[in-house]
Design an enzyme around this catalytic site. Sequence first.
Site, PDB file in Angstrom:
ATOM      1  N   TYR A 237      20.247  33.492  39.604  1.00  0.00           N
ATOM      2  CA  TYR A 237      21.010  33.870  38.414  1.00  0.00           C
ATOM      3  C   TYR A 237      22.402  33.312  38.659  1.00  0.00           C
ATOM      4  O   TYR A 237      23.026  33.628  39.689  1.00  0.00           O
ATOM      5  CB  TYR A 237      21.087  35.389  38.280  1.00  0.00           C
ATOM      6  CG  TYR A 237      19.892  36.012  37.577  1.00  0.00           C
ATOM      7  CD1 TYR A 237      19.269  37.144  38.079  1.00  0.00           C
ATOM      8  CD2 TYR A 237      19.400  35.486  36.389  1.00  0.00           C
ATOM      9  CE1 TYR A 237      18.193  37.730  37.436  1.00  0.00           C
ATOM     10  CE2 TYR A 237      18.321  36.073  35.735  1.00  0.00           C
ATOM     11  CZ  TYR A 237      17.725  37.189  36.269  1.00  0.00           C
ATOM     12  OH  TYR A 237      16.653  37.765  35.622  1.00  0.00           O
ATOM     13  N   ASP A 265      16.675  31.543  31.057  1.00  0.00           N
ATOM     14  CA  ASP A 265      16.281  32.300  29.851  1.00  0.00           C
ATOM     15  C   ASP A 265      16.946  33.676  29.804  1.00  0.00           C
ATOM     16  O   ASP A 265      16.538  34.538  29.041  1.00  0.00           O
ATOM     17  CB  ASP A 265      14.747  32.464  29.807  1.00  0.00           C
ATOM     18  CG  ASP A 265      14.222  33.229  31.018  1.00  0.00           C
ATOM     19  OD1 ASP A 265      12.993  33.349  31.159  1.00  0.00           O
ATOM     20  OD2 ASP A 265      15.046  33.706  31.834  1.00  0.00           O
ATOM     21  N   HIS A 354       9.945  34.936  31.002  1.00  0.00           N
ATOM     22  CA  HIS A 354      10.443  36.013  31.892  1.00  0.00           C
ATOM     23  C   HIS A 354       9.499  37.221  31.865  1.00  0.00           C
ATOM     24  O   HIS A 354       9.933  38.362  31.956  1.00  0.00           O
ATOM     25  CB  HIS A 354      11.833  36.429  31.402  1.00  0.00           C
ATOM     26  CG  HIS A 354      12.809  36.820  32.468  1.00  0.00           C
ATOM     27  ND1 HIS A 354      13.824  36.005  32.916  1.00  0.00           N
ATOM     28  CD2 HIS A 354      12.962  37.956  33.146  1.00  0.00           C
ATOM     29  CE1 HIS A 354      14.559  36.648  33.816  1.00  0.00           C
ATOM     30  NE2 HIS A 354      14.051  37.830  33.981  1.00  0.00           N
TER      31      HIS A 354
END
Length: 491
Positions: A237, A265, A354
Amino acid sequence: MAPLTGVEVAKHDNAKDCWVIVHGRAYDVTEFLPEHPGGQKIIIKYAGKDATEEFDPIHPPDTLEKYLPKDKHMGPVDMTTVVKEKAEVLPEEQERLKRIQEMPLLDQCYNLMDFEAVARRVMKKTAWGYYSSAADDEITLRENHSAFHRIWFRPRILVNVEKVDFSTTMLGTKVSIPFYVTATALGKLGHVEGEVVLTRAAAKHNVIQMIPTLASCAFDEIMDAAAGDQVQWLQLYVNKDRAITQRIVEHAEKRGCKGLFITVDAPQLGRREKDMRLKFTDEGSNVQSGQATDNSQGAARAISSFIDPALSWDDIPWFKSITKMPIVLKGVQRVEDVVKAVEAGVQGVVLSNHGGRQLDFARSAIEVLAETMPVLRDLGLENKIEVYIDGGIRRGTDIIKALCLGAKGVGIGRPFLYAMSAYGQDGVERAMQLLKDEMEMNMRLIGATKIEELNPGLVDARSLFNHGSTPVDNLANAVYDPLINPAQREK
Ligand SMILES: Cc1cc2c(cc1C)[n+](S(=O)(=O)[O-])c1c(=O)[nH]c(=O)nc-1n2C[C@H](O)[C@H](O)[C@H](O)COP(=O)(O)O
């Protein structure tokens, strides 16, 4: 200096003077309270007390050492002097412990959905809520799984399938089977040891593990748990503070990670209502008393405020400048962006939504794959990038369908979390073995002896794009009031 006593720490038991004990050491977190992503309430609940049990599933062990200024480290505590709060065992918890006694033997789990069924009964509600939840009405969560049911096989016969070999390579690494353990945060919610359980099981089966940024275990703990030349990738991330991101990426490369999977995403984590609801009940939320509370975020939102929503294609050259690791974009959801990824010079993409936890009504990865590969072939780009998918993969046949449609490999998330939560490392290993057994049998039955033979001609995916069978909208159906009888309308 003599260790602190429980009585001394207990004096610092409020928002203005707040000490907590974690792993036998006291920390003054008073000034940190307003910055805590998970809100102040959850820390104040443990002010003056031992917070280790609540702290561990959410934070890597080195969090306080790394991020709390040294002058707030108050020193060791003599834990024999700390009054252990007798946690009253709520009836619901007694029920759960009873279900654990009665749970099926591991050998009675015959497929990945069996692990989900057991986990749902034996996991703590907050852990189940976090792992099982998805965004909004969870339509994409269910579409991920049901999309595979719109693909049928066109098996070949009279092929000598005595020897079947489903080994392959992923980002240049030889693997025994074309699936990897994908990145899923907060492993210690499900198992006291967390992600290292997945590491050990993956090592036994020569399966790659993708290490999540939001792991409960420290990154080095997970790398150290690897066996021999076991391959691990890093899921990233991207932090608003790019210096932190650069440190994480360079450290991962130095430690031997063999792939950088940038999650694209999740500029903001999705709204996972089960996670939010369960956070409330466990917190004895004050929202019913009408006060605003930041616990409405659930675990997901609470741990992800650092993620940079400004991440864009402009950042890719910078990533290529700070690492030699192959770069893969995780969470691509349309063929146009796969072509852009080739142009940007990254080595791979994971077509993914995800696990349905981000944008509800995003299409399943298997459908995006079926859209993507013909376009890449037309453009002569199919060998320029490795295309992976994840989401809803529960059977060996799902893996085979994905490879027939052109995927290099697949990522699997929840099934391994559920297997770990219910049965520990043995559970994860059994889940992996079940998939291997299913792969071997189904490769034989479709008349293929190795991965290279899997091709679009072995499947009929014509109805894949036809969303006639949208997953049942359980929430709406549960409350829908079909007031159709005119007489009723008068009431
Ligand atoms: C189930 C699960 C998935 C998470 C996940 C946590 C859980 C409990 N988390 S999350 O907290 O932020 O949403 C991550 C994560 O850390 N990073 C990430 O890239 N994907 C995350 N994912 C998505 C995951 O990598 C796969 O895309 C997804 O799990 C695949 O679907 P299945 O679970 O159906 O296999």
